[in-house]
Design an enzyme around this catalytic site. Structure first.
Site, PDB file in Angstrom:
ATOM      1  N   ASN A  71      61.633 -30.940   8.719  1.00 32.22           N
ATOM      2  CA  ASN A  71      62.282 -30.450   7.501  1.00 32.22           C
ATOM      3  C   ASN A  71      63.495 -29.592   7.843  1.00 32.22           C
ATOM      4  O   ASN A  71      63.459 -28.802   8.786  1.00 32.22           O
ATOM      5  CB  ASN A  71      61.293 -29.632   6.671  1.00 32.22           C
ATOM      6  N   HIS A  74      65.190 -31.821  13.231  1.00 33.72           N
ATOM      7  CA  HIS A  74      66.241 -32.501  12.460  1.00 33.72           C
ATOM      8  C   HIS A  74      67.302 -31.530  11.948  1.00 33.72           C
ATOM      9  O   HIS A  74      68.086 -31.882  11.066  1.00 33.72           O
ATOM     10  CB  HIS A  74      65.631 -33.279  11.285  1.00 33.72           C
ATOM     11  N   GLY A 111      52.034 -33.913   6.145  1.00 30.78           N
ATOM     12  CA  GLY A 111      53.038 -34.253   5.132  1.00 30.78           C
ATOM     13  C   GLY A 111      54.196 -35.091   5.635  1.00 30.78           C
ATOM     14  O   GLY A 111      55.325 -34.898   5.206  1.00 30.78           O
ATOM     15  N   THR A 112      53.885 -36.040   6.517  1.00 35.86           N
ATOM     16  CA  THR A 112      54.950 -36.932   6.984  1.00 35.86           C
ATOM     17  C   THR A 112      54.465 -38.376   6.909  1.00 35.86           C
ATOM     18  O   THR A 112      53.308 -38.662   7.217  1.00 35.86           O
ATOM     19  CB  THR A 112      55.434 -36.567   8.403  1.00 35.86           C
TER      20      THR A 112
END
Ligand code: APR
Length: 244
Positions: free
Chosen positions: A98, A115, A182-183
């Protein structure tokens, strides 16, 4: 965890957009996700930026304004991971895909933004990376070298190399517990982390997600439900039973 001392083993947590969904930030590949309304090739590649920098800046300006809206706050899942880092006797490393800053706001400190970060800007002329909360354009001057036209969001676009991969793989190979939260498991190299952990052969691997991800079968354990409910429960379990 088999051969690790439950008091001291290290934990690596991979997080994705799903952990920030209940804070009010959109995911990418869900039906209401960002990539349902915008084309990746128009806003998230070096080629898109070279072709139409105004469009790319507008996309990230919107997201930056969204993230700095006072209504956006870390949720119970971010809080639980900060508690895990604070109270666990071994190392806890969060590797997040995130670009939001909700882990930091919750209190996490040992954190890699593989990222990049939406609230930072990078000058392609001099390499300076600076905190950034305002809109940006091709006319924005670098706060360090003063030149215009080189300021871009400090984020990793498709086709670019994520940050700190050596540090991440070293942590994956030596941890005793790997959590993926959560990916969707669609984007490499992060989607391959569970395989790297399995190859090293030391760690228990757990997926926490709303639904099975692309790589769900690669995990020892899976926990499905909203991150704000499941992550605090799993963190409680880690403290109670050593993560089993
Ligand atoms: N709790 C837990 N999981 C959730 C929740 C929730 N409340 N809401 C959604 N999810 C899950 C979805 O089921 C989905 O599997 O989160 C996942 C989000 O997947 P993506 O939208 O693909 O996001 P992510 O995996 O982080 O994307 C990886 O893709 O476009 C790039 O650079 C971008 O870092 C991003 C990368």
């Amino acid at each position: 965890m088999s051969e690790s001392n439950p008091e001291t083993y290290s934990i690596v947590v991979l997080t994705g957009a799903g952990i920030s969904k209940e804070s009010g930030l959109s995911t990418f590949r869900d039906a209401d996700g960002i990539w349902a309304t915008v084309n990746i090739d128009d806003v998230a590649t070096p080629e898109a930026y070279a072709r139409d920098p105004d469009r790319v800046h507008a996309f990230y300006n919107d997201r930056r304004r969204g993230l700095t809206d006072p209504s956006i706050k870390p949720n119970a899942a971010h809080d639980a991971l900060a508690r895990l880092e604070r109270d666990w006797p071994g190392e806890v490393l969060i590797v997040t895909q995130n670009i939001d800053d909700l882990h930091e706001r919750a209190g996490s400190m040992n954190l890699i933004h593989m990222h990049g970060e939406l609230l930072k800007a990078r000058c392609e002329r001099c390499g300076t990376v600076a905190p950034w909360t305002l809109d940006m354009s091709v006319r924005t001057a670098c706060p360090s070298c003063g030149r215009k036209g080189g300021m871009r969001p400090h984020v990793v676009w498709f086709g670019e190399m994520p940050f700190m991969m050596d540090t991440i793989y070293a942590a994956l190979e030596t941890c005793g517990l790997f959590l993926s939260i959560g990916t969707s498991g669609n984007v490499y190299p992060a989607a391959g982390f569970v395989q790297a952990v399995r190859q090293a052969g030391r760690a228990q691997t757990v997926e926490i997600n709303l639904e099975p991800s692309e790589g769900a079968t690669l995990f020892h354990d899976t926990v499905y439900g909203p991150a704000t409910e499941m992550v605090p429960q799993v963190v409680d379990q880690i403290f109670r039973y050593g993560g089993g």
